[in-house]
Design a protein around this motif. Structure first.
Motif, PDB file in Angstrom:
ATOM      1  N   HIS A 180       0.617  -1.207   0.197  1.00 12.49           N
ATOM      2  CA  HIS A 180      -0.015  -0.046  -0.484  1.00 12.49           C
ATOM      3  C   HIS A 180       0.905   1.582   0.232  1.00 12.49           C
ATOM      4  O   HIS A 180       1.879   1.288   0.646  1.00 12.49           O
ATOM      5  N   LEU A 209      -3.806   4.784   1.696  1.00 11.71           N
ATOM      6  CA  LEU A 209      -4.825   4.083   2.599  1.00 11.71           C
ATOM      7  C   LEU A 209      -5.139   4.609   3.043  1.00 11.71           C
ATOM      8  O   LEU A 209      -6.047   4.327   3.719  1.00 11.71           O
ATOM      9  N   GLU A 257      -6.712  -5.524   0.710  1.00 14.94           N
ATOM     10  CA  GLU A 257      -6.644  -4.866  -1.010  1.00 14.94           C
ATOM     11  C   GLU A 257      -7.073  -3.373  -1.030  1.00 14.94           C
ATOM     12  O   GLU A 257      -6.547  -2.989  -1.396  1.00 14.94           O
ATOM     13  N   ASN A 294      -9.299  -1.592   0.844  1.00 11.51           N
ATOM     14  CA  ASN A 294      -9.927  -0.146   2.224  1.00 11.51           C
ATOM     15  C   ASN A 294     -11.311  -1.157   2.365  1.00 11.51           C
ATOM     16  O   ASN A 294     -12.022  -1.987   1.822  1.00 11.51           O
ATOM     17  N   PHE A 340      -5.180  -1.064  -3.015  1.00 12.42           N
ATOM     18  CA  PHE A 340      -3.719  -1.202  -2.713  1.00 12.42           C
ATOM     19  C   PHE A 340      -2.992  -1.125  -4.286  1.00 12.42           C
ATOM     20  O   PHE A 340      -3.078  -0.708  -4.972  1.00 12.42           O
ATOM     21  N   ASP A 341      -1.507  -0.717  -4.289  1.00 11.35           N
ATOM     22  CA  ASP A 341      -0.364  -1.228  -5.147  1.00 11.35           C
ATOM     23  C   ASP A 341      -0.108  -2.276  -6.190  1.00 11.35           C
ATOM     24  O   ASP A 341      -0.497  -2.391  -7.150  1.00 11.35           O
TER      25      ASP A 341
END
Length: 553
Positions: free
Chosen positions: A210, A214, A347, A349, A405-406
């Motif tokens: 993240h 976030l 992942e 939120n 998430f990234d």
């Protein structure tokens, strides 16, 4: 420097139409949580130590101490991008370490003290953490696994030089030996902030990478499921959940500090309902996040509103579906206390929820999509969008990609599989959306077990059971449980003919507790002559669940 991402809206439709993500160009969570408030001398944390009474920390106190810790970490070689494991319960050193990391540009790896040997080893090794800040309760486990974590250069144990054994730095001494006033790392919402681990169903847990955005996403969600009641100087928050978990760390602790509200820290080994009510009264807690399991335990206390002088206004809950009896109990047992179930993932939120300020809670429903997110129900096979009332996979699209998430750490293919070509993020959860927009959880599309608010991947439990010399095969599933939602059941094929069933059950449970976590041990163990498998030899967990429901042996 307001950085308040969720303004107040009087009605749901207006919020959905008017809200847009407006993330700042520069953003450091340590500044957001500690320095932006008008009065930073106010209390941010009330910590009840198990034996030493109450400690209070202002925003200024936390800022100074995290500065000192950041300087100490820098002296140990921690730099931007380095990973730092945080294995600390609800103690001040937990958020202090996260804050210190972000002041340096380092990445936090939140881990629970409930993890056993294998669970900690895997996550510290996979994340390539160079430093681990640990509670004394897990120091022995850390020593056992340290050799298997080649990147782990330093262990910092809570305590001073008199209490910390050789082989680790003493947390208190490091902080005392350094001065505040370090230069903060220039960070943005895209700067890496944390690696959080999922409970995998088809393989090892995945590290979820993240960025700083976030925390703004979680603060916005918390503002909604706490019914827009997070006013500085008015709200006080507490959760029994470990601060390693996303809803507790980001959706309660850091969400409170984003909005300028104090939090209560109260590390405990168990959950005593009367002690919890006493804590809520003692600290005038107005908002709390509690998994449904905790709420069901609170239900065992008669007439709590009359026995305790509570200031409670809002209860938020997640981790497993709320039953109607819990919702009805809150309504009957307390005066003017709302209960809001919400839904999120490591992942993606916290994206769906109830907010009684906007609409009535419907028992059995997770609520409606929060402002800033669109949802769809997709056919799991074709990916096509389904009509209202049909069961399909929940998919979510954020108004700003950065609040999700990234990537999965080191898993580019699984990262790609999480998102469709149309930009929908897949949850793996089957839901139904009714004509009024309420979303109802139906089941997991995979085999993840939801027990006491935790998500448990059956493969990790099976792998632990298979290390026992007397076990040949194991299949693990979730079974209905009145208190936990689901309990873990293991179907075990012994490798030997002559064994003591009760003794082997006890050994298996102890083994899983030691290797994984207290909440991952199988409460139910059934010994079988064979396990149903596919043509490729994989355990057919669906068949095991059906066998359990039918009562077959």
């Amino acid at each position: 420097m307001a950085w308040t991402v969720m303004p107040t809206y009087d009605d749901y439709e207006t919020a959905r139409a008017a809200f847009t993500w407006d993330l700042p160009d520069e953003y450091n969570p340590a500044v957001d949580f500690l320095r932006k408030h008008e009065d930073t001398s106010r209390t941010a944390l009330r910590y009840e130590a198990p034996d030493d009474g109450l400690e209070t920390y202002s925003f200024d106190d936390l800022d100074e101490r995290s500065d000192r810790l950041a300087a100490a970490l820098a002296d140990l070689g921690v730099a931007a991008g380095d990973r730092v494991g945080v294995v600390v319960p609800q103690k001040p050193q937990n958020p202090l370490t996260h804050l210190a990391n972000w002041k340096l540009g380092a990445v936090s790896v939140p881990l629970t003290v409930l993890f056993g040997r294998d669970a900690l080893r895997y996550r510290l090794e996979d994340s390539e953490a160079t430093v681990a800040v640990v509670d004394p309760s897990v120091r022995e486990t850390i020593d056992e696994i340290r050799a298997a974590c080649p990147a782990l250069e330093h262990v910092i144990e809570l305590g001073d030089s008199e209490s910390v054994r050789s082989g680790a730095h003493a947390f208190d001494d490091l902080v005392a030996a350094h001065d505040p006033g370090i230069d903060l790392y220039d960070s943005t919402p895209e700067t890496p902030t944390a690696i959080m681990y999922t409970s995998g169903s088809t393989g090892p847990p995945k590290g979820v990478r993240h960025s700083h955005a976030l925390w703004l996403g979680r603060a916005a969600a918390a503002y909604n499921y706490f019914d827009q009641g997070l006013q500085a100087g008015e709200a006080t928050l507490w959760t029994p959940a470990d601060w390693a978990w996303g809803a507790a760390l980001g959706g309660t602790l850091f969400a409170a500090w984003h909005h300028g509200c104090p939090v209560v820290g109260w590390p405990r080994d168990g959950f005593d309902p009367d002690a919890v009510y006493d804590l809520l009264e003692r600290h005038d807690v107005t908002a709390t996040f509690m998994p449904p399991t905790a709420l069901r335990m609170l239900m065992t206390v008669d007439d709590p509103d009359a026995r305790y002088d509570l200031s409670l206004e809002t209860v938020a809950s997640a981790g497993e579906p709320l039953t109607s009896e819990v919702v009805d109990w809150v309504d009957a047992a307390f005066e003017d206390v709302s209960i809001n179930e919400f839904y999120g993932q490591t992942e993606l939120n916290l994206v769906v929820g109830n907010a009684e300020r906007w609409f009535d809670t419907r028992p059995g429903s997770m609520g409606k999509p929060f402002p800033g997110y669109e949802i769809a129900v997709l056919d799991p096979e074709t990916g096509e969008r389904l009509e209202r009332g049909a069961v399909g996979e929940l998919a979510v699209k954020p108004g700003d990609r950065r609040v999700f998430f990234d990537a999965y750490h080191g898993l580019p293919e699984k990262t790609a599989d999480k998102r469709t070509e149309e930009g929908w993020f897949l949850t793996g959860d089957l839901v139904e959306r009714d004509a009024d927009g309420y979303v109802r959880f139906v089941s997991r599309a995979d085999d993840v077990i939801l027990t006491s608010g935790y998500r448990v991947g059956p493969m990790e439990v099976e792998d632990a059971i298979l290390t026992h010399r007397a076990v040949e095969q194991a299949g693990v599933v979730g079974v209905p449980d009145d208190t936990r939602g689901e309990a873990i059941k293991a179907f075990v094929k012994p490798a030997i003919d002559d064994y003591d069933p009760d003794g082997l059950r006890a050994e298996i449970r102890t083994l899983v507790r030691d290797r994984l976590a207290e909440y991952e041990y199988p409460e139910h163990i059934e010994f079988v002559e064979r396990l149903p498998t596919t043509t490729t030899g994989k355990i057919r967990r669906r068949t095991l669940r059906e066998r359990d429901r039918s009562g077959e042996e």
